[in-house]
Design an enzyme around this catalytic site. Structure first.
Site, PDB file in Angstrom:
ATOM      1  N   HIS A 132       0.870  -1.190   0.000  1.00 25.65           N
ATOM      2  CA  HIS A 132       0.000   0.000   0.000  1.00 25.65           C
ATOM      3  C   HIS A 132       0.895   1.224   0.000  1.00 25.65           C
ATOM      4  O   HIS A 132       1.637   1.452   0.948  1.00 25.65           O
ATOM      5  CB  HIS A 132      -0.843   0.057   1.286  1.00 25.65           C
ATOM      6  N   TYR A 164     -10.226   4.577   4.560  1.00 23.67           N
ATOM      7  CA  TYR A 164     -10.886   4.897   5.834  1.00 23.67           C
ATOM      8  C   TYR A 164     -11.956   5.955   5.553  1.00 23.67           C
ATOM      9  O   TYR A 164     -11.694   6.870   4.763  1.00 23.67           O
ATOM     10  CB  TYR A 164      -9.889   5.501   6.822  1.00 23.67           C
ATOM     11  N   PRO A 200      -8.178  -0.634  16.748  1.00 22.65           N
ATOM     12  CA  PRO A 200      -7.556  -1.057  15.489  1.00 22.65           C
ATOM     13  C   PRO A 200      -7.401   0.055  14.448  1.00 22.65           C
ATOM     14  O   PRO A 200      -6.754  -0.162  13.419  1.00 22.65           O
ATOM     15  CB  PRO A 200      -8.497  -2.157  14.974  1.00 22.65           C
ATOM     16  N   LYS A 210      -2.097  -0.814  14.606  1.00 18.65           N
ATOM     17  CA  LYS A 210      -0.842  -0.849  15.348  1.00 18.65           C
ATOM     18  C   LYS A 210      -0.616  -2.096  16.213  1.00 18.65           C
ATOM     19  O   LYS A 210       0.525  -2.393  16.590  1.00 18.65           O
ATOM     20  CB  LYS A 210      -0.750   0.380  16.270  1.00 18.65           C
ATOM     21  N   TYR A 248       1.809   6.358  10.791  1.00 16.68           N
ATOM     22  CA  TYR A 248       1.051   5.231  10.243  1.00 16.68           C
ATOM     23  C   TYR A 248       1.986   4.154   9.694  1.00 16.68           C
ATOM     24  O   TYR A 248       1.812   2.964   9.963  1.00 16.68           O
ATOM     25  CB  TYR A 248       0.099   5.716   9.133  1.00 16.68           C
TER      26      TYR A 248
END
Ligand code: RFL
Ligand code: PHB
Length: 389
Positions: A72, A200, A292, A296, A384
């Site tokens: 990604h 998201y 979640p 992590k 992230y």
């Protein structure tokens, strides 16, 4: 039985620690409460930080990951229904994440331990720790109804949030920090072609997330009420909700189909300090839980084990005990960064039941800021994709 390191729990933390210790010639025994099949069926994490990928590759566990993991290069956040913010992590921090399921990591680890003829001891019941503050800690447990005893130099508590090892640290030594969020995530797995991106969504009906496991396995989540049960969520209701919470051009690309797994997870942040007491060391979910949203949990389990294995290897190679003595402090610094980040991302992307118009506006302003500021996007990417080890 006698061993050098007794490990409780054969999830990702315990199994990886076992493999890393064997690679350094350190004897260990892993005690796991569940059966092998049960652990391998558990569906959980799916996104690996760049540091986690490196640790797994360095441990010789990279073959399937390299072949099947999906890179990604962006994080995508949809908000105000039709707006999509796509942040290029490779461009911002020169590192990427990978979609590779926890189930696959667990299989890779068990395969490596099998090849050494050192698989975990599954179906170990009634694990209890003894004399952890002494030089000779030991573990009692039952296996096939027979009482057994394992004498160790050290004990690693890798038994997850519902485990027992954390409780062997006396109450007057242990401090707990906790935040429970007023919603859960309903997750489904479906054998359909996933979106190629990690998406998201902050929507007035609640959070949603589109993720994947493999080219024909999708993983989706929607925010749900803590009172909901999976019986309240037919597949049709799930797909309707998911598709209504993401931009229509993305929704149009989603292939729907029957769910092959469906579960509800409550969201919680939790940290127990310290992560070591005498000869007991905690790693992974046994010491901390994060919601979640930041992806992590598994990554923290891996970084804890990275630090702990190095401390134990130093001890047995006569490099000294300084690194091991500093384990809790070192691990907790990274843990609290992830706890803060996961809390922040959770606060940014969910609808809270008691959200006031003021909260609503400040949340929206933060998304506007994130959309317009390269500095804010870089800060998001840095955390992230994972802070350095
Ligand atoms: P685990 O995986 O819970 O393993 C602990 C093991 O210990 C065993 N055990 C015992 N054994 C012996 N005696 C006892 N008394 C025992 N008590 C328990 C258990 O059976 C189990 O096998 O902890 P570990 O190894 O620390 O690994 C942590 C991760 O599993 C967890 O943090 C992640 O799954 C969290 N998580 C995610 N993390 C990520 O990094 N990226 C993600 O994308 C991500 N997504 C998620 C997630 C967790 C989720 N759920 C279900 C909470 C998505 C979800 C929905
Ligand atoms: C997942 O694929 O299960 C997943 C991805 C990203 C998250 C959480 C879970 O933040």
């Amino acid at each position: 039985m006698k061993t050098q390191v007794g490990i409780v729990g054969a999830g990702p933390a315990g199994a990886l620690l076992s493999e890393l210790l064997w690679q350094a010639g350190i004897e260990n025994v892993v005690l796991e409460r569940q059966s092998r099949g049960y652990v391998l069926e558990r569906i959980r994490a799916g996104v690996l930080e760049s540091g986690t990928i490196e640790i797994l590759r360095n441990a010789g566990l990279g073959a399937r990951l390299n072949a099947n993991g999906h890179v990604h290069e962006t994080i995508n956040i949809a908000w105000r229904a039709e707006e999509l913010l796509s942040i290029d992590t490779a461009d911002r921090v020169d590192r990427v994440m990978m979609a590779y399921g926890q189930t696959a990591i667990q299989e890779d680890l068990y395969r490596a331990l099998d090849a050494r003829d050192r698989p975990p001891r599954f179906d170990a019941d009634d694990v209890e720790l003894h004399d952890v503050a002494s030089d000779r800690p030991w573990i009692s447990y039952t296996h096939n109804g027979i009482d057994e005893r394992l004498d160790c130099d050290f004990i690693a508590g890798c038994d997850g949030f519902h485990g027992v090892t954390r409780h062997a640290i006396p109450g007057n030594v242990r401090t707990e920090f906790e935040k429970v969020y007023p919603f859960g995530w309903l997750g489904i797995m479906s054998e359909t072609k996933p979106l190629p991106i990690l998406l998201y969504a902050n929507h007035q009906k609640g959070f949603a997330l589109c993720s994947m496991r493999s080219p024909m396995l999708s993983r989706y989540y929607v925010q749900c009420s803590l009172e909901d049960t999976i019986d309240d969520w037919s597949d049709d209701r799930f797909w309707d909700e998911l598709l209504s919470r993401i931009p229509s051009d993305q929704a149009a690309k989603i292939q729907t189909g029957p769910s092959i797994e469906k579960s509800i997870a409550p969201l919680r942040s939790y940290v127990a300090e310290p992560m070591q007491h005498g000869r007991l060391f905690l790693a992974g979910d046994a010491a901390h839980i994060v919601p979640p949203t930041g992806a992590k949990g598994l990554n923290l389990a891996v970084s804890d084990v990275h630090y702990l294995s190095k401390g134990l290897i130093d001890h047995y190679t006569s490099a000294g005990d300084d690194y091991l003595a500093g384990y809790s402090k070192r691990a907790l610094t990274r843990v609290w960064s992830a706890v803060r980040f996961s809390w922040w991302l959770t606060s940014l992307l969910h609808r809270f039941p008691d959200q006031t118009p003021f909260d609503q506006r400040t949340q929206e302003q933060e998304l506007i800021y994130l959309s317009s500021s390269r500095a804010a996007q870089t800060a998001l990417c840095e955390q992230y994709v994972g802070l350095p080890l």
